[in-house]
Design an enzyme around this catalytic site. Sequence first.
Site, mmCIF file in Angstrom:
data_model
loop_
_atom_site.group_PDB
_atom_site.id
_atom_site.type_symbol
_atom_site.label_atom_id
_atom_site.label_comp_id
_atom_site.label_asym_id
_atom_site.label_seq_id
_atom_site.Cartn_x
_atom_site.Cartn_y
_atom_site.Cartn_z
ATOM 1 N N ASN A 198 23.569 45.600 41.978
ATOM 2 C CA ASN A 198 25.012 45.388 41.896
ATOM 3 C C ASN A 198 25.734 46.405 41.010
ATOM 4 O O ASN A 198 26.966 46.398 40.936
ATOM 5 C CB ASN A 198 25.315 43.953 41.451
ATOM 6 C CG ASN A 198 24.974 42.965 42.563
ATOM 7 O OD1 ASN A 198 24.748 43.360 43.702
ATOM 8 N ND2 ASN A 198 24.928 41.685 42.224
ATOM 9 N N ILE A 210 30.637 29.114 40.766
ATOM 10 C CA ILE A 210 31.171 30.380 41.293
ATOM 11 C C ILE A 210 31.328 30.350 42.818
ATOM 12 O O ILE A 210 32.358 30.740 43.355
ATOM 13 C CB ILE A 210 30.286 31.585 40.879
ATOM 14 C CG1 ILE A 210 30.091 31.612 39.352
ATOM 15 C CG2 ILE A 210 30.872 32.904 41.382
ATOM 16 C CD1 ILE A 210 31.311 31.918 38.524
ATOM 17 N N CYS A 237 30.276 34.076 54.880
ATOM 18 C CA CYS A 237 29.064 34.417 54.140
ATOM 19 C C CYS A 237 28.301 33.127 53.879
ATOM 20 O O CYS A 237 28.911 32.069 53.696
ATOM 21 C CB CYS A 237 29.468 35.083 52.829
ATOM 22 S SG CYS A 237 28.122 35.382 51.703
ATOM 23 N N PRO A 259 36.695 35.319 49.929
ATOM 24 C CA PRO A 259 37.813 36.168 50.360
ATOM 25 C C PRO A 259 37.958 37.413 49.477
ATOM 26 O O PRO A 259 37.330 37.498 48.415
ATOM 27 C CB PRO A 259 39.025 35.257 50.200
ATOM 28 C CG PRO A 259 38.626 34.234 49.208
ATOM 29 C CD PRO A 259 37.142 34.067 49.305
ATOM 30 N N ASP A 280 41.180 38.597 48.750
ATOM 31 C CA ASP A 280 42.631 38.630 48.514
ATOM 32 C C ASP A 280 42.999 39.294 47.188
ATOM 33 O O ASP A 280 44.049 39.929 47.075
ATOM 34 C CB ASP A 280 43.192 37.197 48.561
ATOM 35 C CG ASP A 280 42.479 36.265 47.590
ATOM 36 O OD1 ASP A 280 41.242 36.129 47.714
ATOM 37 O OD2 ASP A 280 43.135 35.702 46.706
ATOM 38 N N GLN A 281 42.149 39.161 46.180
ATOM 39 C CA GLN A 281 42.481 39.740 44.874
ATOM 40 C C GLN A 281 42.400 41.269 44.883
ATOM 41 O O GLN A 281 43.154 41.936 44.181
ATOM 42 C CB GLN A 281 41.559 39.170 43.775
ATOM 43 C CG GLN A 281 41.658 37.666 43.628
ATOM 44 C CD GLN A 281 43.068 37.218 43.303
ATOM 45 O OE1 GLN A 281 43.703 37.703 42.362
ATOM 46 N NE2 GLN A 281 43.585 36.290 44.096
HETATM 47 N N1 EPU Z 1 37.105 35.456 45.018
HETATM 48 C C1 EPU Z 1 38.300 35.200 45.660
HETATM 49 N N2 EPU Z 1 39.095 36.247 46.017
HETATM 50 C C2 EPU Z 1 38.742 37.552 45.768
HETATM 51 C C3 EPU Z 1 37.533 37.809 45.117
HETATM 52 C C4 EPU Z 1 36.722 36.734 44.744
HETATM 53 O O1 EPU Z 1 38.634 34.043 45.899
HETATM 54 O O2 EPU Z 1 39.516 38.438 46.131
HETATM 55 C C5 EPU Z 1 36.236 34.349 44.603
HETATM 56 C C6 EPU Z 1 34.908 34.332 45.377
HETATM 57 O O3 EPU Z 1 35.040 33.672 46.617
HETATM 58 C C7 EPU Z 1 34.005 33.618 44.402
HETATM 59 C C8 EPU Z 1 34.515 34.095 43.028
HETATM 60 O O4 EPU Z 1 35.841 34.553 43.257
HETATM 61 O O5 EPU Z 1 34.152 32.239 44.503
HETATM 62 C C9 EPU Z 1 33.721 35.211 42.391
HETATM 63 O O6 EPU Z 1 33.454 36.211 43.343
HETATM 64 P P1 EPU Z 1 33.257 37.743 42.972
HETATM 65 O O7 EPU Z 1 34.351 38.523 43.601
HETATM 66 O O8 EPU Z 1 33.042 37.906 41.517
HETATM 67 O O9 EPU Z 1 31.911 38.081 43.748
HETATM 68 P P2 EPU Z 1 31.566 39.452 44.428
HETATM 69 O O10 EPU Z 1 32.186 40.537 43.653
HETATM 70 O O11 EPU Z 1 31.823 39.374 45.885
HETATM 71 C C10 EPU Z 1 29.438 39.984 43.018
HETATM 72 C C11 EPU Z 1 27.989 40.247 43.308
HETATM 73 C C12 EPU Z 1 27.321 38.944 43.759
HETATM 74 C C13 EPU Z 1 27.485 37.921 42.627
HETATM 75 C C14 EPU Z 1 28.977 37.733 42.292
HETATM 76 C C15 EPU Z 1 29.209 36.800 41.122
HETATM 77 C C16 EPU Z 1 28.009 42.556 44.002
HETATM 78 C C17 EPU Z 1 27.843 43.550 45.092
HETATM 79 N N3 EPU Z 1 27.879 41.272 44.341
HETATM 80 O O12 EPU Z 1 30.002 39.513 44.249
HETATM 81 O O13 EPU Z 1 25.946 39.243 43.943
HETATM 82 O O14 EPU Z 1 26.919 36.688 43.006
HETATM 83 O O15 EPU Z 1 29.557 39.007 41.983
HETATM 84 O O16 EPU Z 1 28.577 37.273 39.986
HETATM 85 O O17 EPU Z 1 28.224 42.909 42.857
HETATM 86 C C18 EPU Z 1 23.775 38.907 44.800
HETATM 87 O O18 EPU Z 1 23.443 39.971 44.225
HETATM 88 O O19 EPU Z 1 22.936 38.131 45.319
HETATM 89 C C19 EPU Z 1 25.200 38.567 44.883
HETATM 90 C C20 EPU Z 1 25.669 37.682 45.757
#
Ligand code: EPU
Length: 416
Positions: free
Chosen positions: A23, A326, A116, A122, A124-125
């Site tokens: 990541n 999360i 997923c 999403p 959106d942020q």
């Molecule tokens: N969320 C929103 N809107 C957005 C962005 C996020 O509603 O625009 C919500 C998500 O749906 C979730 C929460 O915010 O409920 C946190 O999501 P986040 O955006 O932090 O997750 P991510 O960036 O998509 C990364 C890792 C994941 C890890 C999460 C949480 C990478 C490539 N992926 O995902 O890694 O679980 O942060 O720490 O960095 C894994 O490696 O198995 C994995 C899933």
Amino acid sequence: MDKLLIRGGNRLSGEITVSGAKNAALPILCAGLLTADTVQLSNVPNLQDVTTILRLLRQMGLQAEQDGDKVTLNGSAIDKLEAPYEMVKTMRASILVLGPLLARFGEARVSLPGGCAIGSRPVDQHIKGLQAMGAEVTIEAGYIHAKAKKLKGTRIVTDMITVTGTENLLMAATLAEGETILENAAREPEVTDLANLLVAMGAKIEGIGTDRLVIQGVESLHGASHAVIADRIETATFMCAVATVGGDVTLRNVRTDTLDVAFDKLREAGAILTSGDDWIRVQMASRPKAVSFRTTEYPGFPTDMQAQFMAMNCVAEGSSRVIETIFENRFMHVQEMNRLGAAITIEGHTAIINGVDKLVGAPVMATDLRASASLVIAALAAEGETLIDRIYHLDRGYDRMEVKLSAVGADIQRVK
Ligand code: EPU
């Protein structure tokens, strides 16, 4: 399709070298889009997700040469500002090209990631932040189409803490006009690692490692060299395996400062941990004790370690409560663990695990990356044979896990 055949019961002993963090590597590889110069990376893990992102970046015209853990990127000939659905649907992290492409080239077309297994997830942020920086964003035919002659710095407060959202906006802000303030920023070590590379490339970023990143945009970024941070989730996965089945394993090439909660929980479970600058020794002589926890953003308990610690709790002494805050659907491993004889019930976002004396091997199916890792741990503890299907999920994020585990005594083999 490959499967893993595991005969449980062996204690683990010896040494494992941990790879670079998936990541961190994914956003860092995308940062190669931000400059026409050469970016040299080392400690890049050998994973399916890295192969996928390199394929996507090459499609855009980024030159990428891979030699073992070294990757050399050159972004002087990028000619396609698009991430197609076929690639984004296999890997959501492809969204990380959006910020860099828009900031450097003024335009990007990136497929919206679909559903997923672990939650709706999403983006959106990401979009809201880029719009606040002046981008014109439309959603058409399943694609995010973003345009901005020049992004403009502003203050952005995300509704929730998002890891890739912070990374996308951080990369975009490095080339924006003026000052961008990212409030409520993710503090994950992988975000810090990306920020450190960006600074080496000439970006001006303050507050690295905090939830408030202040970025002064610059005209252009230049080349740099960077070693990807060690994978804390891979490290914790192996530590958890040792705590579950017993043994004495030293993990090398780790970053102990990123693992505080895992250390605390493993000590609570009864493991003896000793560590030096870049190594950790895990010793476990008894049955683990059940540990309760609640997943939160860094520096709290990571959602990416939830399933693995649950595997340990399945065979632990006592009962435990695990709360997932999360992702809304990250308990897909529970039914599979129960097929091995675990006693887990789910109430909303809480799993209640009553430790059992033993698990018994059975065929099970992996549903996502960390769920796969948790099934490997449960299988190592189970009596008899477990066949884990759909391990392509595991290959996305673990660098030859079965090779590393068999080197410390696990009876695990890949079957075609
Ligand atoms: N969320 C929103 N809107 C957005 C962005 C996020 O509603 O625009 C919500 C998500 O749906 C979730 C929460 O915010 O409920 C946190 O999501 P986040 O955006 O932090 O997750 P991510 O960036 O998509 C990364 C890792 C994941 C890890 C999460 C949480 C990478 C490539 N992926 O995902 O890694 O679980 O942060 O720490 O960095 C894994 O490696 O198995 C994995 C899933």
